[in-house]
Design a protein around this motif. Structure first.
Motif, short mmCIF file in Angstrom:
data_model
loop_
_atom_site.label_atom_id
_atom_site.label_comp_id
_atom_site.label_asym_id
_atom_site.label_seq_id
_atom_site.Cartn_x
_atom_site.Cartn_y
_atom_site.Cartn_z
N ARG A 72 0.84 -1.20 0.00
CA ARG A 72 0.00 0.00 0.00
C ARG A 72 0.87 1.26 0.00
O ARG A 72 2.01 1.24 0.45
CB ARG A 72 -0.88 0.03 1.25
CG ARG A 72 -1.90 -1.08 1.35
CD ARG A 72 -2.85 -0.88 2.52
NE ARG A 72 -2.19 -0.80 3.80
CZ ARG A 72 -2.12 -1.79 4.69
NH1 ARG A 72 -2.67 -2.95 4.43
NH2 ARG A 72 -1.52 -1.61 5.85
N HIS A 73 0.27 2.33 -0.49
CA HIS A 73 0.84 3.67 -0.37
C HIS A 73 -0.15 4.54 0.40
O HIS A 73 -1.36 4.35 0.29
CB HIS A 73 1.03 4.33 -1.75
CG HIS A 73 2.32 3.98 -2.40
ND1 HIS A 73 2.43 3.79 -3.75
CD2 HIS A 73 3.57 3.81 -1.91
CE1 HIS A 73 3.69 3.51 -4.06
NE2 HIS A 73 4.39 3.52 -2.95
N ARG A 74 0.39 5.52 1.13
CA ARG A 74 -0.46 6.57 1.68
C ARG A 74 -0.97 7.39 0.50
O ARG A 74 -0.19 7.80 -0.36
CB ARG A 74 0.33 7.46 2.63
CG ARG A 74 0.71 6.77 3.93
CD ARG A 74 1.54 7.72 4.78
NE ARG A 74 1.83 7.13 6.08
CZ ARG A 74 2.61 7.70 6.98
NH1 ARG A 74 3.16 8.89 6.72
NH2 ARG A 74 2.82 7.12 8.15
N LYS A 75 -2.27 7.67 0.50
CA LYS A 75 -2.85 8.39 -0.62
C LYS A 75 -3.45 9.73 -0.21
O LYS A 75 -3.29 10.71 -0.93
CB LYS A 75 -3.90 7.52 -1.32
CG LYS A 75 -3.27 6.27 -1.91
CD LYS A 75 -4.10 5.67 -2.97
CE LYS A 75 -3.32 4.56 -3.66
NZ LYS A 75 -4.12 3.88 -4.66
N PHE A 109 -5.15 16.51 2.03
CA PHE A 109 -4.34 16.74 0.84
C PHE A 109 -3.77 15.41 0.37
O PHE A 109 -3.68 14.45 1.12
CB PHE A 109 -3.22 17.76 1.10
CG PHE A 109 -2.35 17.47 2.28
CD1 PHE A 109 -1.16 16.77 2.15
CD2 PHE A 109 -2.72 17.91 3.54
CE1 PHE A 109 -0.36 16.51 3.24
CE2 PHE A 109 -1.92 17.65 4.66
CZ PHE A 109 -0.74 16.95 4.50
N THR A 110 -3.40 15.37 -0.90
CA THR A 110 -2.82 14.15 -1.44
C THR A 110 -1.46 13.94 -0.77
O THR A 110 -0.69 14.88 -0.58
CB THR A 110 -2.66 14.25 -2.97
OG1 THR A 110 -1.90 15.41 -3.30
CG2 THR A 110 -4.02 14.32 -3.65
N SER A 111 -1.20 12.70 -0.37
CA SER A 111 -0.04 12.40 0.46
C SER A 111 1.30 12.61 -0.25
O SER A 111 2.33 12.63 0.41
CB SER A 111 -0.13 10.96 0.98
OG SER A 111 -1.26 10.81 1.81
N TYR A 112 1.28 12.77 -1.56
CA TYR A 112 2.53 13.00 -2.27
C TYR A 112 2.89 14.48 -2.37
O TYR A 112 3.94 14.83 -2.89
CB TYR A 112 2.53 12.36 -3.67
CG TYR A 112 1.32 12.67 -4.51
CD1 TYR A 112 1.17 13.91 -5.12
CD2 TYR A 112 0.33 11.71 -4.71
CE1 TYR A 112 0.06 14.20 -5.90
CE2 TYR A 112 -0.78 11.99 -5.48
CZ TYR A 112 -0.91 13.23 -6.08
OH TYR A 112 -2.01 13.51 -6.84
N TRP A 151 -3.60 8.94 7.85
CA TRP A 151 -3.09 8.67 6.50
C TRP A 151 -3.90 7.52 5.92
O TRP A 151 -3.78 6.37 6.35
CB TRP A 151 -1.61 8.29 6.53
CG TRP A 151 -0.73 9.36 7.09
CD1 TRP A 151 -0.33 10.50 6.48
CD2 TRP A 151 -0.12 9.37 8.38
NE1 TRP A 151 0.48 11.22 7.30
CE2 TRP A 151 0.63 10.54 8.48
CE3 TRP A 151 -0.14 8.48 9.47
CZ2 TRP A 151 1.35 10.87 9.61
CZ3 TRP A 151 0.58 8.80 10.60
CH2 TRP A 151 1.31 9.99 10.66
N PHE A 152 -4.70 7.83 4.94
CA PHE A 152 -5.52 6.81 4.28
C PHE A 152 -4.69 6.14 3.18
O PHE A 152 -4.07 6.82 2.37
CB PHE A 152 -6.79 7.43 3.70
CG PHE A 152 -7.75 7.85 4.77
CD1 PHE A 152 -8.72 6.97 5.25
CD2 PHE A 152 -7.68 9.12 5.31
CE1 PHE A 152 -9.59 7.36 6.24
CE2 PHE A 152 -8.57 9.52 6.31
CZ PHE A 152 -9.51 8.64 6.78
N LYS A 172 -0.74 0.36 -4.08
CA LYS A 172 0.35 1.25 -4.49
C LYS A 172 0.02 1.95 -5.80
O LYS A 172 -0.59 1.38 -6.70
CB LYS A 172 1.64 0.45 -4.66
CG LYS A 172 2.31 0.10 -3.35
CD LYS A 172 3.69 -0.48 -3.58
CE LYS A 172 4.42 -0.62 -2.25
NZ LYS A 172 5.78 -1.12 -2.43
N PHE A 173 0.47 3.22 -5.89
CA PHE A 173 0.39 3.96 -7.15
C PHE A 173 1.26 3.21 -8.16
O PHE A 173 2.32 2.71 -7.83
CB PHE A 173 0.94 5.37 -6.99
CG PHE A 173 0.09 6.28 -6.15
CD1 PHE A 173 -1.14 6.72 -6.58
CD2 PHE A 173 0.55 6.73 -4.91
CE1 PHE A 173 -1.92 7.57 -5.82
CE2 PHE A 173 -0.20 7.59 -4.14
CZ PHE A 173 -1.44 8.01 -4.59
#
Length: 192
Positions: free
Chosen positions: A116-119, A163-166, A185-186, A190-191
């Motif tokens: 997973r990624h934080r999104k 906000f978007t995590s990136y 952090w939702f 993965k992106f």
């Protein structure tokens, strides 16, 4: 995507903010680390204390429902990410006594062993802005940066900022008083 950040003033009442602080302050306090499960602590980058809020915590489990509620609104109206998971949330303290701050960083960990990624990153502002100075959350948008009016609104107690995590962002040093927030952090696949 309409934008890469948004906020709601008054999403949580002052009484609820007090209750969250009173419950979270009882949790074990620790120095934060940098990166995904790195164990690295660097006061040159981040000076704060954190307490971890787990969904199983009977005094604070309702905060997960609150954050999910706003995530659904955000995701439907703004981001449209595949979000499946909310890990433990972070109750954070930034105090002028130790010049609390968090320098420019991203919340997504591009290289990590999970699937997973934080999104979406969400910050619930718990402290009345009259109780501290400094400590502004600065977001570097790829579309439009927050205005002075937006930054003032994001300081208001009970405001949820998403906000978007990136996105690159930072918390300016707290120069007087103490600032508390609840950070979620939702995560999702993965992106690619």
């Amino acid at each position: 995507m309409k934008s890469d950040w948004c906020y709601w003033v008054g999403a949580v009442s002052p009484q609820q903010c007090d209750a969250i602080i009173q419950s979270a302050i009882k949790l074990p306090k620790e120095s934060p680390t940098l990166g995904y499960d790195s164990g690295i602590k660097d006061e040159g980058v981040r000076r704060s204390y954190v307490r971890w809020v787990y969904e199983q915590n009977s005094e604070l489990n309702y905060t997960f429902d609150t954050m999910w509620k706003y995530l659904r609104i955000i995701n439907n109206d703004w981001f449209n990410f595949n979000v499946t998971h909310l890990p433990p949330m972070q109750f954070t303290e930034y105090d002028a006594e130790y010049k609390g701050e968090y320098k420019r960083h991203q919340d997504v960990f591009w290289i990590n062993p999970s699937n997973r990624h934080r999104k979406v990153s969400m910050v619930l502002q718990l402290t009345d802005p009259k109780e501290y100075q400094g400590g502004d959350l600065n977001i570097e948008s790829m579309i439009q940066n927050p205005s002075d009016g937006d930054r003032l609104a994001m300081r208001q107690r009970g405001t949820i900022i998403a906000f978007t995590s990136y996105l690159w962002h930072a918390l300016e040093p707290v120069t007087a008083g103490r600032r508390h927030s609840l950070v979620a952090w939702f995560e999702g696949p993965k992106f690619t």
